[in-house]
Scaffold this active site. Sequence first.
Site, mmCIF file in Angstrom:
data_model
loop_
_atom_site.group_PDB
_atom_site.id
_atom_site.type_symbol
_atom_site.label_atom_id
_atom_site.label_comp_id
_atom_site.label_asym_id
_atom_site.label_seq_id
_atom_site.Cartn_x
_atom_site.Cartn_y
_atom_site.Cartn_z
ATOM 1 N N GLU A 27 52.207 57.814 -126.931
ATOM 2 C CA GLU A 27 52.424 57.216 -125.451
ATOM 3 C C GLU A 27 53.534 57.476 -124.917
ATOM 4 O O GLU A 27 54.656 57.702 -125.804
ATOM 5 C CB GLU A 27 52.315 55.494 -125.985
ATOM 6 N N TYR B 244 52.228 56.376 -116.417
ATOM 7 C CA TYR B 244 51.929 55.660 -117.915
ATOM 8 C C TYR B 244 50.773 56.768 -118.612
ATOM 9 O O TYR B 244 49.742 56.935 -117.838
ATOM 10 C CB TYR B 244 51.374 54.348 -118.174
#
Length: 375
Positions: free
Chosen positions: A185, A101
């Site tokens: 993101e 992530y």
Amino acid sequence: MDLFEHQARELFQEHGVLVPRAEVVDSPRAARAAAERLGGRVVVKAQVKTGGRGKAGGVKLAADPAATELTARQLLGMDIKGHTVHRVMVAEPVAVEHEFYVGYVLDRAAGRFMAIVSAEGGMDIEDVAARRPEAVARIAVDPAEGVTEAKAAEIAAAGGLPPETAATIHRLWTVLVAEDALLVEVNPLVLTSDGAIVALDGKVTLDDNARFRQPARGDADDDVARDPLEARAAAAGLNYVKLDGHVGVIGNGAGLVMSTLDVVAGCGARPADFLDIGGGASAQVMADGLSVVLGDPDVRSVLVNVFGGITACDAVADGIVRALDTVTLTKPLVVRLDGNSAARGRAILAELAHPLVHQADTMDGAAARAAELAA
């Protein structure tokens, strides 16, 4: 402004971030054709501006073009957290060795950006952050210094990511700066079986206040997926947000509108919207705003709360009268005018003598009356 995944990946490509080959389509037949061009076995992903698509069944693997057509038929029109799927992305599958992530988000309290990274990316990243917060690293980024190659390496190491992810972490910062983004993101960023670092998903939020610097991004809006009232308000240049209540709220100035929402809630009602006509609004702006709010079938009453300054109250009253020339008023309208030319504005509305137009002297009184009429 939030982007769809396919729009985010286009930005990633422009700045050197690797993404799988993919096509965006809006029909099952087009999905089948895309799968044929991409090699047959594909991933079909619903395009909506919300997270949790995988858990909601919005991401599916299709074994061949025929299965792709069937899957697209299932996904198109699907509701995911209140968002209707109008398009799907057909993407080539990737052999994943590990998921990570990586994200950049604006930390408003600190006045800087925050890099957030974890060696445990994927659908369960929220659970990882809740159960084991130590598995998610947060690194402050000074906006004046930005993310250099050395800083990117530091961010990767802090999150336990392999050194080869640093180049992509650096490029994602370039995306944020070059595109005037508030959020970038990637979940997951993956290491593939052949050693490549690939962004399998992407979420980007652009700063609306920087649109004048990004003329090439004018096509990023999507009026098909957008709430029609919000699209209509945007076309008129109005600051409008649809809410879930029954009292329509119009005011001049964000602070006054926010206060009005609170007062309406304090009277036991729920606001149906936030609509700010601005500090220098004309009669036409007032008319446009009233037309948008009255177009909401959830609205049972409308509260107009204006403190006259640059926007004189008589101009607001003229706007209300003008709106009622073109819009049939079927719901009660409560108006509170104070400040510049308030007396003249009240007189204009009194002369109108419309049975559904009510006036109040105070904000509390106006909110209470609007709540009562919406009950």
